[in-house]
Scaffold this active site. Structure first.
Site, PDB file in Angstrom:
ATOM      1  N   ARG A  21     -11.049  13.937  -9.770  1.00  0.00           N
ATOM      2  CA  ARG A  21     -11.134  12.540 -10.224  1.00  0.00           C
ATOM      3  C   ARG A  21     -12.513  11.948  -9.948  1.00  0.00           C
ATOM      4  NH1 ARG A  21      -5.493  12.172  -8.140  1.00  0.00           N
ATOM      5  NH2 ARG A  21      -4.203  11.733  -9.957  1.00  0.00           N
ATOM      6  N   SER A 136      18.028   9.413  -8.634  1.00  0.00           N
ATOM      7  CA  SER A 136      16.676   9.011  -9.021  1.00  0.00           C
ATOM      8  C   SER A 136      16.286   9.656 -10.361  1.00  0.00           C
ATOM      9  CB  SER A 136      15.722   9.464  -7.897  1.00  0.00           C
ATOM     10  OG  SER A 136      14.396   9.183  -8.215  1.00  0.00           O
ATOM     11  N   SER A 188       5.479   4.504 -17.137  1.00  0.00           N
ATOM     12  CA  SER A 188       4.068   4.160 -17.305  1.00  0.00           C
ATOM     13  C   SER A 188       3.261   5.173 -18.097  1.00  0.00           C
ATOM     14  CB  SER A 188       3.426   3.921 -15.949  1.00  0.00           C
ATOM     15  OG  SER A 188       2.938   5.100 -15.411  1.00  0.00           O
ATOM     16  N   HIS A 216       5.783  -2.134 -15.001  1.00  0.00           N
ATOM     17  CA  HIS A 216       5.028  -2.158 -16.260  1.00  0.00           C
ATOM     18  C   HIS A 216       5.635  -3.101 -17.286  1.00  0.00           C
ATOM     19  CE1 HIS A 216       2.208   0.901 -15.037  1.00  0.00           C
ATOM     20  NE2 HIS A 216       3.228   1.464 -14.416  1.00  0.00           N
ATOM     21  N   THR A 244       5.436  -5.743  -9.666  1.00  0.00           N
ATOM     22  CA  THR A 244       4.106  -5.842  -9.063  1.00  0.00           C
ATOM     23  C   THR A 244       3.447  -7.144  -9.491  1.00  0.00           C
ATOM     24  OG1 THR A 244       1.954  -4.742  -8.813  1.00  0.00           O
ATOM     25  CG2 THR A 244       2.921  -4.657 -10.996  1.00  0.00           C
ATOM     26  N   LYS A 247      -0.454  -6.022 -12.060  1.00  0.00           N
ATOM     27  CA  LYS A 247      -0.705  -5.564 -13.435  1.00  0.00           C
ATOM     28  C   LYS A 247      -0.718  -6.795 -14.349  1.00  0.00           C
ATOM     29  CE  LYS A 247       1.093  -1.048 -12.161  1.00  0.00           C
ATOM     30  NZ  LYS A 247      -0.097  -0.310 -11.784  1.00  0.00           N
ATOM     31  N   THR A 276       2.647  -4.942   8.919  1.00  0.00           N
ATOM     32  CA  THR A 276       1.394  -4.953   8.165  1.00  0.00           C
ATOM     33  C   THR A 276       0.985  -6.395   7.871  1.00  0.00           C
ATOM     34  OG1 THR A 276       0.282  -3.982   6.249  1.00  0.00           O
ATOM     35  CG2 THR A 276       2.513  -4.753   5.874  1.00  0.00           C
ATOM     36  N   THR A 277      -0.321  -6.607   7.790  1.00  0.00           N
ATOM     37  CA  THR A 277      -0.839  -7.955   7.559  1.00  0.00           C
ATOM     38  C   THR A 277      -0.367  -8.496   6.208  1.00  0.00           C
ATOM     39  OG1 THR A 277      -2.761  -7.405   8.876  1.00  0.00           O
ATOM     40  CG2 THR A 277      -3.000  -9.279   7.383  1.00  0.00           C
ATOM     41  N   THR A 362      -0.333  13.708 -12.480  1.00  0.00           N
ATOM     42  CA  THR A 362       0.215  12.437 -12.972  1.00  0.00           C
ATOM     43  C   THR A 362       1.112  12.689 -14.181  1.00  0.00           C
ATOM     44  OG1 THR A 362      -1.847  11.435 -12.231  1.00  0.00           O
ATOM     45  CG2 THR A 362      -0.438  10.078 -13.617  1.00  0.00           C
TER      46      THR A 362
HETATM   47  N1  PMP Z   1       5.823   1.546  -9.870  1.00  0.00           N
HETATM   48  C1  PMP Z   1       5.260   2.085 -10.962  1.00  0.00           C
HETATM   49  C2  PMP Z   1       6.153   2.551 -12.059  1.00  0.00           C
HETATM   50  C3  PMP Z   1       3.860   2.193 -11.076  1.00  0.00           C
HETATM   51  O1  PMP Z   1       3.313   2.738 -12.163  1.00  0.00           O
HETATM   52  C4  PMP Z   1       3.056   1.712 -10.019  1.00  0.00           C
HETATM   53  C5  PMP Z   1       1.518   1.772 -10.048  1.00  0.00           C
HETATM   54  N2  PMP Z   1       0.904   2.295 -11.084  1.00  0.00           N
HETATM   55  C6  PMP Z   1       3.673   1.181  -8.903  1.00  0.00           C
HETATM   56  C7  PMP Z   1       5.057   1.107  -8.856  1.00  0.00           C
HETATM   57  C8  PMP Z   1       2.867   0.668  -7.764  1.00  0.00           C
HETATM   58  O2  PMP Z   1       2.458  -0.640  -8.021  1.00  0.00           O
HETATM   59  P1  PMP Z   1       1.121  -1.226  -7.333  1.00  0.00           P
HETATM   60  O3  PMP Z   1      -0.015  -0.788  -8.183  1.00  0.00           O
HETATM   61  O4  PMP Z   1       1.343  -2.686  -7.294  1.00  0.00           O
HETATM   62  O5  PMP Z   1       1.055  -0.610  -5.977  1.00  0.00           O
END
Ligand code: PMP
Length: 404
Positions: A21, A136, A188, A216, A244, A247, A276-277, A362
């Site tokens: 990458r 899952s 995604s 997404h 999230t 995005k 975590t903060t 990926t």
């Molecule tokens: N779930 C899915 C399906 C994703 O594609 C991603 C990140 N690409 C995440 C969760 C993680 O989200 P974040 O980028 O906010 O960490």
């Protein structure tokens, strides 16, 4: 062990497979989305970004930026602690209310990323609910997979979007065992959409909880940007909706929405939440502004969908193969890691077009692709430029063409 030699030889393997990458060194140009300045050893170049997950350009929306600036002015930069120890700022509370309302749930809980929200929530449920089996989807995101692994509970992988396989696996499990079905709405990399209603029907039939990742989809689908479940009137059928802020909402952070008891349980037991903060208050304020904007404005969503249609029809006209799907993600299929990287490099160096190649792990080998994400702010000229460049490169690479 010679650690340095080990690291180098592992990296060499990535180079040989064409999947090492390389990050483009970019500076996003505020007010000029989707343009960025690219820094190279030869200087600076203006590039058009075609692979951003800031799907609607909200990261540069005036109300979001203003909210962030003014919050920095009166709250400062960081949160100053974990949520438990001095880090809960009023903007976190407002954001959680806003998110619960967006998804029609009693409560919400924010995390530092979508990744952590999946990992911490699934990990905690799987660890704490005695005998829980998590079903899952085979294409679930790494953050869900890692959370389930961390939980060390029983996990059953069902074939991607395959209701028959899911039902067979639910039926084969101990009827008395508590169950949870984890899946996504928009996947995604392929951009396909899951059959949410039918999965909820199976969950009801077998007494399972449902966990839907709408990462997404939030902001982009549904009349208020509540995601595919909102569009399909299904939000109340889902036990947990996860999303999230990084995005379509253009900022950063992740969240779950669910019943008050469930959110309180995760808040109280999830180490990925507790230790975590907290997010900087300005991020929370920016997210609130973004969500509020997209709850009432359809302009971005409609313009986005129109741009996606236009790009797809231009690709069809030039015979560039792209995966058909009902979402905004346009995977242009290359099917070879080296060619995919070569095309991406030439697009960047010769055409000032930035699309990151997507390679294994990926996506599976031989399905390497350019994952193109149009935004409302890509112009007709941008689309012509991209499709014209792809057309030239397809010929130079002797790649298969779609039957137009
Ligand atoms: N779930 C899915 C399906 C994703 O594609 C991603 C990140 N690409 C995440 C969760 C993680 O989200 P974040 O980028 O906010 O960490």
């Amino acid at each position: 062990m010679d650690f340095e030699a080990f690291f180098k030889s592992e990296l060499e393997g990535l180079h040989e497979e064409g999947r090492y990458r390389v990050f483009a060194d970019l500076e996003r140009q505020q007010g000029n989305f989707p343009r960025a300045t690219r820094y190279t050893k030869d200087g600076q170049h203006d590039v058009t970004v075609w692979c951003s997950n800031d799907y609607l350009g909200m990261g540069q929306n005036a109300s979001v930026i203003e909210a962030m600036k003014s919050t920095i002015d009166h709250c400062g930069a960081g949160a100053g602690g974990t949520r438990n120890i001095s880090g809960t700022n009023h903007y976190h509370v407002l954001l959680e209310r806003e998110l619960a309302d967006l998804h029609g749930k009693e409560s919400a809980l924010i995390f530092t990323s979508g990744y952590i929200s999946n990992w911490a929530t699934l990990g905690t449920l799987g660890q704490k609910i005695p005998g829980l089996i998590i079903f899952s989807d085979a294409l679930n995101h790494a953050s869900m997979i890692e959370g389930i692994r961390y939980a060390k509970c029983e996990r059953v992988i069902w074939k991607h979007n395959d209701l028959k396989d899911l039902e067979a696996k639910l039926a084969a499990a101990d009827p008395k065992a508590p169950k949870l079905i984890a899946f996504e709405s928009v996947y995604s990399m392929d951009g396909d959409i899951s059959p949410i209603k039918e999965i909820c029907d199976l969950a009801d039939k077998y007494g399972a909880m449902t966990y839907l990742d709408e990462v997404h989809a939030v902001g982009m689908y549904g009349p208020r940007g509540g995601g595919v479940a909102e569009r399909e009137g299904l939000m109340d059928r889902l036990t947990i909706i996860e999303g999230t802020l990084g995005k379509a909402f253009g900022v950063m952070g992740g969240y779950i929405t669910a019943s008050t008891a469930l959110c309180d349980f995760i808040r109280s037991f999830a180490s990925g939440f507790i230790f975590t903060t907290a997010l900087p208050p300005a991020l929370a304020a920016g997210a609130v502004a973004s969500i509020r904007h997209l709850k009432t404005s359809q302009i971005e969503r409609f313009a986005h969908q129109e741009r996606v249609r236009r790009l797809r029809s231009m690709l069809d006209a030039r015979g560039i193969p792209h995966m058909p799907n009902p979402s905004h993600i346009v995977p242009v299929m290359v099917g070879d890691a080296s060619k995919c990287k070569w095309i991406s490099d030439i697009l960047l160096d010769n055409f000032n077009i930035y699309v990151q190649p997507i390679n294994y792990p990926t996506v599976p080998k031989k399905t390497e692709r350019l994952r193109i994400t149009p935004t409302p702010l890509h112009s007709d000229a941008d689309i012509d430029h991209l499709v014209g460049a792809l057309h030239q490169l397809w010929s130079r690479c002797a790649l298969a063409r779609a039957v137009a």
